[in-house]
Each structure stands twice: as structure tokens, then as C-alpha cells.
Write an enzyme that holds these catalytic residues in place. Sequence first.
Site, PDB file in Angstrom:
ATOM      1  N   ASP A 121       0.904  -1.181   0.222  1.00  0.00           N
ATOM      2  CA  ASP A 121       0.007  -0.155  -0.061  1.00  0.00           C
ATOM      3  C   ASP A 121       0.691   1.317   0.024  1.00  0.00           C
ATOM      4  O   ASP A 121       2.223   1.235   0.365  1.00  0.00           O
ATOM      5  CB  ASP A 121      -1.082  -0.126   1.182  1.00  0.00           C
ATOM      6  N   GLU A 188       0.099  -1.037   5.748  1.00  0.00           N
ATOM      7  CA  GLU A 188       1.169  -0.469   6.679  1.00  0.00           C
ATOM      8  C   GLU A 188       0.974   0.862   6.847  1.00  0.00           C
ATOM      9  O   GLU A 188       1.293   1.127   8.094  1.00  0.00           O
ATOM     10  CB  GLU A 188       2.504  -0.825   5.953  1.00  0.00           C
TER      11      GLU A 188
HETATM   12 ZN   LIG Z   1       6.466   2.287   4.225  1.00  0.00          ZN
END
Ligand SMILES: [Zn+2]
Length: 488
Positions: A121, A188
Site C-alpha cells: 500500500d 502498513e
Molecule cells: Zn513504508
Amino acid sequence: MKRLALLLTALFGVLIALLVIRTMTFTSRQLRPPSAEQLQLDKDAIVTRLSEAIQFKTISFESGTESNPDPFRDFHAFLAKSFPRVHAQLTREVVNDHSLLYTWKGKDDRLKPILLMAHMDVVPVDPDSEKLWTHAPFSGQVADGYVWGRGTMDDKVSVLGILEAVEKLLADGFQPHCTVYLAFGHDEEIGGQQGAAKIAALLSERRVQPEFVLDEGSAIVDGIIPGVAAPIAMIGIGEKGYLTLQLTVTSTGGHSSLPPSESAIGILSRAIDKVETTRFPRRVNDAVKEFFNFVGPELSWHKKVLLANLWLTEPWLERELAKSPLTDSMIRTTKATTIFQAGDKENVLPARAQAIINFRLISGDTTDAVIERVRQVIDDERVKITPLPFSIEPSPISSVDADGFKLVRRTISQVAPQTIVAPFLTIAATDTRHYAKLTKHIYRFVPIALRPEDAERIHGVDERISIEDYERCIRFYTQLIRNSQSSI
Ligand SMILES: [Zn+2]
């Protein structure tokens, strides 16, 4: 009197001798292994694949609700098409719909596995800043020796770099001795609870205990650490904690023609001012000490004397580090006021004023201790202090004597021989904390070069990676897996 003078001279002599001996035994910890085997990479093909990867809008939005699953599914299909050997020969599992776990079975079951992490992501692009980009943020434009776009540095460089390395090794007929896991999370940027946390839970259920885990979180910094001219490959051996406090002041409000002696805004402003002007105490923690143990011997003689004798010079070092925001953040819990909200009409006293302060905790501090300290500093019961739900304690510091650290360090010396390799404290948070129950040996490093002007590109405008750096990333992951044969 004469005896005292003699005694003082003798003591001074002992001190000088001690300083000199410690400096002379403060020898280099840099490795000079033979260079890595030259890798024949198809430059056009690797660049095209990275450029394509950037074009998938695998964005994590802060609220979590706006996230669109389609780009992740499309991205998975793109990976399967781009890395056919990986997908034919490794086991691939989709975890919690969007994260990926690959298992590359090693030859020897008795060996502990290694785990390479990255995240798929990216953060969104602020619409106001979109026009400032040299090339559109999701174009993956290849120009001037760079691939441009969101995710080139953080962190598709690692996802693609790791897969390129494994694909290449498979093409060469290589099979690792120990099992290699590749774990790619999908959230994340918003905490990793749905991605890395779920992968870690799955591995924990299977009683997998990696020898070490390697993730993003540090780089090759060039010209960022004052007084060090050579580029430093910094391996994160720990990371700071995270805490956000909401400060709220409520009052009865009312008309501005009859104001009370103190307004909600005034009370809150004074509280923020107190927090901002009271710095947390400095603490040269183990990660920072290890950093200087590795960097110190590479510096000029007079700097070496100072760094070899921290028992005497630590206060000087603390003062030096406190001079720049980056080095200051290595030795102190920091705070940043990020939101302030109050009032919406010019002649009405607001009934509520609210602010958000974000803290990054140095190891040795705890979230509870920070909250207590803020309470004492503000010392005003009218200011309500509420911690926001998402917080992280500072991570433990991983050993520089463990096999995992040695392996990463040796690999860097092979693929980036001109750098000083040193352990470091990662300032930002990574997904590695979700793996803390699986292993004590957690390291953070991606071999991309960061110059002072580059740090802002991460999560900012004109994120880009040089093709040279990207090739080095692939060489690094390839060599790391090759080296894992002998070292573990
Ligand atoms: Zn990162």
C-alpha cells in the site's frame, strides 16, 4: 602543595593514556568481503515492471473505509503475470483478502527460516499538491534516470525488488538452504492491523520462528549526519514508539461582549505552549551508542577520540546531537502539535477547544510515562488529556551480534562497498512490530540513497527512485538470499 601538583599531573597522565588507549582500540567494524557476484539484469524489463507497479492505486486511506479493494486484486494479478517462476515454484497465500505470504521451501528443514517484508500500500496524494509533481504521481514515468511516482521509495521498491531477486535466483536454478518467507502487507500506512498483523498471527499459529526479519525503515543516508562525509548504510535495530494525545478544554461559551478572564482557546494555548517548550530529557540509548561504535572509527582522529570515550564525552555528544532535528530525534522523545480546533463565529466564545499532539517515544520511555509527564507539565485540571486508541511502545533493540544483523551487514558491504555500515534507531514506525513475538532479531533497511532533499519525497511530492538504486536493491536482496546459505 608539591605532592598535590604531582598527584594531579599523574592523574592527568593516566587520563590521557586512557583516552589514547581507548581511541587506539576503537578499531573499524567495517567488513570488506569480496564483492557480490555480478548480476546480469535486464534493465529495461525491471524498470518497466516497477513503472507498471506504481500505476496501481493501492492506496491506504486514513479512515480505512474509503479503501478500494480492486487495485490490490489487480496488483496481485500483475505480480503473478510479472514473476511466473515465483508463482509456479513458491507457495502463495492471500491473507485477509489483500496481503500476500510466499513460502520458498529451503533444502534443510532444521534451519530457521528468514522473513523478508515489504508493503504494497501507499499513502494518498494530497490533491492540493498534485500539480506540484514533475510527473503525475501514479504515472510511473521513467525519466532522467529515475522511476517517478507514489510508492517508488515507500515501498513498492522492496516488493518488486524482492520478487525480482527471487525470480532471478529461480531462473539460475537456486534453492535456498533455509526456508525464505516473503510477507507483503496491504495496510502498513494505517497501522498494519489487517495485513502484517494477520500474517504474523498465521505464522505464529504455525509456530514459525524466523532467524530474523528484514523490513523497510532505514536507508543509505548521504550528507544527513553532521560531521560524516561518507554515505552511511543505516540498519534500523529498533524503532521509536508512537502516541497521540488529545487535549480538550470546555467552557460555558457565551457572547464575546462579556468574556471570562480566560477563554477555552487561551487555556488550551498555554497548555500547548508548556508542552512545546518543555523538551523531554536526552537519552543516548543503545541503538545510538552502537551507531557511534560503528561510525566513530571511520572518522578523523579528533572525532574518534571523542566517540571512543563516551564515558567521558557523552554530555558533549548529547549537546551536538541536539543541534539538528534529525539527530535530536535519535536521543529524545519528540512531540508535534498537529491539529488545533476551536471556534466558528467571530463574536461567540467557543464552548470547546481541542488540540492533537503526536509523540514519538525513545526507548526507555513508555506511553504511560509520557502521559503522566504531559499532565505534570500542563498542571491544569481544566485541560482534559485523552490518549487516542492507536499507540505503540518503543520497540526492543535487536542485537548487532546476531546472525541476522551480520548477514545484512555483510551483504551491504558487498553491494554498496563505499558506505559505512552502522546500526541505527528507526525514527518512523514500520510493520515489524507485528512480528516481535516471532523473533527478537528485527532489522530495517532498504539500500536506496537518501540525500537531505530526498527525505521529504517519502509521503511527499516527487517521490522517485534512481534506476541505479533500484538495481542495487535487486542485487542486495539476491545477495542476501545467497549469503543466507553460509551464515545461518
Ligand atoms: Zn513504508
